[in-house]
Scaffold this motif. Sequence first.
Motif, PDB file in Angstrom:
ATOM      1  N   ILE A 104      20.650  -1.164 -25.926  1.00 32.49           N
ATOM      2  CA  ILE A 104      21.350  -0.709 -24.722  1.00 32.49           C
ATOM      3  C   ILE A 104      21.819  -1.955 -23.990  1.00 32.49           C
ATOM      4  CG2 ILE A 104      20.240   1.529 -24.355  1.00 32.49           C
ATOM      5  CD1 ILE A 104      18.217   0.195 -22.564  1.00 32.49           C
ATOM      6  N   TYR A 105      22.863  -1.785 -23.184  1.00 27.73           N
ATOM      7  CA  TYR A 105      23.439  -2.931 -22.493  1.00 27.73           C
ATOM      8  C   TYR A 105      23.607  -2.593 -21.024  1.00 27.73           C
ATOM      9  CZ  TYR A 105      26.452  -6.895 -21.543  1.00 27.73           C
ATOM     10  OH  TYR A 105      26.974  -8.060 -21.031  1.00 27.73           O
ATOM     11  N   GLY A 106      23.148  -3.484 -20.169  1.00 29.02           N
ATOM     12  CA  GLY A 106      23.305  -3.267 -18.740  1.00 29.02           C
ATOM     13  C   GLY A 106      22.322  -4.095 -17.946  1.00 29.02           C
ATOM     14  N   ARG A 107      22.619  -4.236 -16.661  1.00 31.44           N
ATOM     15  CA  ARG A 107      21.691  -4.971 -15.804  1.00 31.44           C
ATOM     16  C   ARG A 107      20.354  -4.247 -15.742  1.00 31.44           C
ATOM     17  NH1 ARG A 107      23.713  -5.698  -9.890  1.00 31.44           N
ATOM     18  NH2 ARG A 107      22.163  -4.056  -9.467  1.00 31.44           N
ATOM     19  N   MET A 108      19.298  -5.010 -15.717  1.00 36.95           N
ATOM     20  CA  MET A 108      17.953  -4.467 -15.894  1.00 36.95           C
ATOM     21  C   MET A 108      17.658  -3.276 -14.997  1.00 36.95           C
ATOM     22  SD  MET A 108      14.825  -4.600 -14.110  1.00 36.95           S
ATOM     23  CE  MET A 108      15.109  -6.019 -13.058  1.00 36.95           C
ATOM     24  N   ASP A 109      18.040  -3.341 -13.729  1.00 33.76           N
ATOM     25  CA  ASP A 109      17.704  -2.279 -12.784  1.00 33.76           C
ATOM     26  C   ASP A 109      18.670  -1.104 -12.829  1.00 33.76           C
ATOM     27  OD1 ASP A 109      19.540  -4.244 -11.717  1.00 33.76           O
ATOM     28  OD2 ASP A 109      19.476  -3.120  -9.844  1.00 33.76           O
ATOM     29  N   GLU A 110      19.770  -1.236 -13.591  1.00 29.59           N
ATOM     30  CA  GLU A 110      20.775  -0.178 -13.636  1.00 29.59           C
ATOM     31  C   GLU A 110      20.721   0.660 -14.910  1.00 29.59           C
ATOM     32  OE1 GLU A 110      24.192  -2.152 -10.776  1.00 29.59           O
ATOM     33  OE2 GLU A 110      24.381  -2.429 -12.947  1.00 29.59           O
ATOM     34  N   VAL A 111      19.827   0.303 -15.824  1.00 24.34           N
ATOM     35  CA  VAL A 111      19.633   1.095 -17.036  1.00 24.34           C
ATOM     36  C   VAL A 111      18.580   2.170 -16.747  1.00 24.34           C
ATOM     37  CG1 VAL A 111      18.890   1.061 -19.435  1.00 24.34           C
ATOM     38  CG2 VAL A 111      20.230  -0.845 -18.530  1.00 24.34           C
ATOM     39  N   PRO A 112      18.843   3.441 -17.038  1.00 26.95           N
ATOM     40  CA  PRO A 112      17.841   4.491 -16.794  1.00 26.95           C
ATOM     41  C   PRO A 112      16.520   4.162 -17.483  1.00 26.95           C
ATOM     42  CG  PRO A 112      19.962   5.469 -17.367  1.00 26.95           C
ATOM     43  CD  PRO A 112      20.100   3.997 -17.605  1.00 26.95           C
ATOM     44  N   SER A 113      15.439   4.363 -16.763  1.00 26.57           N
ATOM     45  CA  SER A 113      14.123   3.975 -17.288  1.00 26.57           C
ATOM     46  C   SER A 113      13.802   4.698 -18.591  1.00 26.57           C
ATOM     47  CB  SER A 113      13.024   4.233 -16.252  1.00 26.57           C
ATOM     48  OG  SER A 113      12.981   5.613 -15.905  1.00 26.57           O
ATOM     49  N   GLN A 114      14.215   5.959 -18.716  1.00 31.14           N
ATOM     50  CA  GLN A 114      13.942   6.695 -19.955  1.00 31.14           C
ATOM     51  C   GLN A 114      14.600   6.017 -21.149  1.00 31.14           C
ATOM     52  OE1 GLN A 114      15.410  10.715 -19.957  1.00 31.14           O
ATOM     53  NE2 GLN A 114      14.463  11.218 -21.939  1.00 31.14           N
ATOM     54  N   LYS A 115      15.799   5.435 -20.930  1.00 31.03           N
ATOM     55  CA  LYS A 115      16.520   4.776 -22.009  1.00 31.03           C
ATOM     56  C   LYS A 115      15.799   3.523 -22.475  1.00 31.03           C
ATOM     57  CE  LYS A 115      20.167   7.478 -22.371  1.00 31.03           C
ATOM     58  NZ  LYS A 115      20.571   8.150 -23.629  1.00 31.03           N
ATOM     59  N   TRP A 116      15.412   2.653 -21.525  1.00 32.58           N
ATOM     60  CA  TRP A 116      14.801   1.400 -21.975  1.00 32.58           C
ATOM     61  C   TRP A 116      13.367   1.600 -22.445  1.00 32.58           C
ATOM     62  CZ3 TRP A 116      10.500  -0.497 -19.625  1.00 32.58           C
ATOM     63  CH2 TRP A 116      10.287  -0.287 -18.260  1.00 32.58           C
TER      64      TRP A 116
END
Length: 269
Positions: free
Chosen positions: A98-110
């Motif tokens: 997944i790609y994105g700033r750490m706080d902007e990626v949904p927690s379920q995804k990461w």
Amino acid sequence: MTELNQATVLITGASGGFGQQFTRQLLKAGSHLILTDLDAEKLEEQVAALETEIKTGKVIACWGIDLSTENGCQTLYDRAQELNLPIDILINNAGIAIYGRMDEVPSQKWETLMQINLLTPMRLSSLFIADMIARKQGHIVNISSLAGHIAPAGLAHYAASKFGLRGFTEGLFNEVKRYNIKVTGVYPFFSRTPLLQAERYGTLAYEITRVADETATDPEQVIAKVIQGIKNNQLHIFPDRRAKVFSLLKQYIPSLVNWRLNQVKPKNE
């Protein structure tokens, strides 16, 4: 040397870019394959096409199993046990990005990413290693990434999983080498696989361009190098020039790597 001809090899993530190349090239080497991925139907279609082309080796089983959970990993191990065949080589290839700033990626995804990229190889290794130790024979291969050495912006979660897998690989190697178990970590540069089209989130989603197709490596060439490294029982495999160069620069001239990463600026700066 790790013998591939007639070796029983279990490959996770077998329908992906690297997984398809592992399947193709190990069949040519005469291996007996157990393949797993989420979509069993897709996997079976790919295997059917390969089997009309390649007459060496054989596919023992194709299973659709969700390995993002502890139960899924246990299911894979139980099914493999039912075949009553010792697993000679376990290739922990399944992975997502997944790609994105750490706080902007949904927690379920990461959190799912961490399960698949890190916990799944750890769980499967712990399940299969006892049988290998008892036989004093076996080989575990973990597909990490150059992102197991370098963490560009937008890949904090992915890099964390791959840094962790690198550490696990080294620790596992030191724990089981006395039992004649081989362990290999693989650290490729970005390759032309579906991971390049990973989901993007938030501020960074459209500010930094994707890896260019001409920059990304060829999966066929990458896996050919990986298979040769497995045969040679290499602990660390850097299967392409960019991965090797960046890893050496990170080790000896880290400031240069940081400078290079800082050249990738968002479009609005």
